[in-house]
Design an enzyme around this catalytic site. Structure first.
Site, short mmCIF file in Angstrom:
data_model
loop_
_atom_site.label_atom_id
_atom_site.label_comp_id
_atom_site.label_asym_id
_atom_site.label_seq_id
_atom_site.Cartn_x
_atom_site.Cartn_y
_atom_site.Cartn_z
N ASN A 211 60.78 41.09 5.46
CA ASN A 211 59.60 41.40 6.27
C ASN A 211 59.83 42.78 6.90
O ASN A 211 60.63 42.90 7.82
CB ASN A 211 59.43 40.32 7.35
CG ASN A 211 58.30 40.65 8.33
OD1 ASN A 211 57.53 41.58 8.11
ND2 ASN A 211 58.21 39.87 9.39
N LYS B 129 57.85 44.41 8.63
CA LYS B 129 57.10 44.55 9.89
C LYS B 129 56.35 45.91 9.89
O LYS B 129 55.94 46.35 8.82
CB LYS B 129 58.03 44.39 11.08
CG LYS B 129 58.84 43.08 10.98
CD LYS B 129 59.59 42.72 12.22
CE LYS B 129 60.32 41.39 12.00
NZ LYS B 129 61.03 40.94 13.19
N HIS C 21 53.66 34.55 12.09
CA HIS C 21 54.92 35.12 12.59
C HIS C 21 54.86 35.14 14.13
O HIS C 21 53.80 35.37 14.70
CB HIS C 21 55.12 36.54 12.04
CG HIS C 21 56.50 37.06 12.31
ND1 HIS C 21 56.88 37.53 13.53
CD2 HIS C 21 57.60 37.12 11.51
CE1 HIS C 21 58.17 37.88 13.48
NE2 HIS C 21 58.62 37.64 12.26
N GLU D 9 55.71 37.24 16.22
CA GLU D 9 55.22 38.49 16.80
C GLU D 9 53.70 38.51 16.82
O GLU D 9 53.08 39.02 17.76
CB GLU D 9 55.79 39.70 16.03
CG GLU D 9 57.28 39.88 16.35
CD GLU D 9 58.10 40.52 15.25
OE1 GLU D 9 57.53 41.09 14.30
OE2 GLU D 9 59.35 40.43 15.34
N GLU E 91 62.06 30.43 12.37
CA GLU E 91 62.58 31.63 13.02
C GLU E 91 62.64 31.40 14.53
O GLU E 91 61.62 31.58 15.22
CB GLU E 91 61.67 32.83 12.73
CG GLU E 91 61.55 33.19 11.27
CD GLU E 91 61.17 34.66 11.06
OE1 GLU E 91 61.92 35.34 10.37
OE2 GLU E 91 60.15 35.11 11.62
N GLY F 42 65.69 39.92 15.83
CA GLY F 42 66.01 41.29 16.25
C GLY F 42 67.03 41.38 17.37
O GLY F 42 67.19 42.44 17.98
N SER G 160 67.87 37.52 12.72
CA SER G 160 69.18 38.18 12.65
C SER G 160 70.02 37.74 11.46
O SER G 160 71.25 37.61 11.57
CB SER G 160 69.94 37.99 13.97
OG SER G 160 69.25 38.64 15.02
P1 13P Z 1 65.33 40.20 12.11
O1 13P Z 1 65.99 39.87 10.80
O2 13P Z 1 65.22 41.68 12.34
O3 13P Z 1 65.96 39.46 13.26
O4 13P Z 1 63.82 39.70 12.03
C1 13P Z 1 63.57 38.41 11.59
C2 13P Z 1 62.12 38.26 11.36
O5 13P Z 1 61.33 38.26 12.28
C3 13P Z 1 61.65 38.15 9.97
O6 13P Z 1 60.32 37.78 9.91
#
Ligand code: 13P
Length: 250
Positions: free
Chosen positions: A11, A13, A98, A100, A168, A174, A213
């Protein structure tokens, strides 16, 4: 016992310019010259790069996915992209719900379910995200929160069509922090139970990805946990070398 072929999705983002397609070429190179990947590989770039990723990834088996879609097929929704539009430029997957987007755009479980239905209607495989906050985990509510998200975000159509669930934990995204292997095992087992309860044998075949992560250093052990059928990778998917290492850890 059903065997599920693993899937690793990146992803990106809100990261990536046309120059980032060089990273995709580097990944394609690694995938085609090294040992054949033991996982389905999906890259979910920003919408602006989706057509290019789909076209460029095809020869090396990299599939393209969107990061979001609208519930409707077309209409007066400035700035939105429909599932059919993603499919039209070659996407086969789309991430929905997601954390976010749930946070930034106030997306509810009902909306996420509608998006998953729209994705299925357009011939895409939705990657439906669930996960608890740190406060919820500390309060011992992680399992019930995720069970409720699953119940409301996964559409009934998952009984007849391919969907993917991504667990997740929000506090692991992150941050460089991950749950313990035991916590991941337990959560994925719970998700499996809920899916089998609702969809029977079909529920036993739904991929459950871990995300948060996931890095070259921890991928091997996390991806080996029972009921972890692949990963959803954020930061580490931006560099071909790191993403390839994670794919090779399967
Ligand atoms: P990270 O791997 O940067 O922690 O992000 C995970 C994520 O949100 C994937 O959709």
């Amino acid at each position: 016992m059903t065997t599920i072929s693993p899937l690793i999705a990146g992803n990106w983002k809100m990261n990536g310019l046309t120059s980032s397609l060089e990273e995709l070429s580097a990944l394609a190179q690694l995938l085609t010259t090294g040992e054949a990947p033991r996982a389905v590989v999906v890259v979910c770039p920003p919408a602006t790069l989706l057509a290019a990723v789909a076209a460029q990834g095809a020869s090396s088996g990299i599939m393209a996915g969107g990061q979001n879609c609208h519930v409707e097929a077309a209409g007066a929704h400035t700035g939105e992209v429909s599932a059919g539009m993603l499919a039209d430029v070659g996407a086969q997957y789309v991430i929905v719900g997601h954390s976010e987007r749930r946070a930034d755009n106030h997306e509810t479980d009902d909306l996420v379910r509608a998006k998953a239905e729209a994705a299925i209607g357009a011939g895409l495989k939705p990657i439906i995200c669930v996960g608890e906050t740190e406060a919820e985990r500390d309060a011992g509510q992680a399992e019930s929160v995720v069970a409720a998200q699953l119940a409301s975000s996964v559409p009934d159509a998952a009984g007849q069509h391919e969907v993917i669930v991504a667990y997740e934990p929000i506090w692991a995204i992150g941050t460089g922090r991950t749950p313990s292997n035991d916590d991941i095992r337990q959560m994925h087992a719970n998700i499996r139970d809920r899916l089998v309860e609702r969809f029977g044998e079909k529920g036993a075949q739904i991929r459950i990805l871990y995300g948060g992560s996931l890095k070259p250093v921890n991928a091997r052990e996390i991806l080996a946990i029972e009921n972890v059928n692949g990963g959803l990778v954020g930061g580490a998917s931006l560099l071909a070398k790191d993403f390839y290492t994670i794919i090779s850890s399967v």
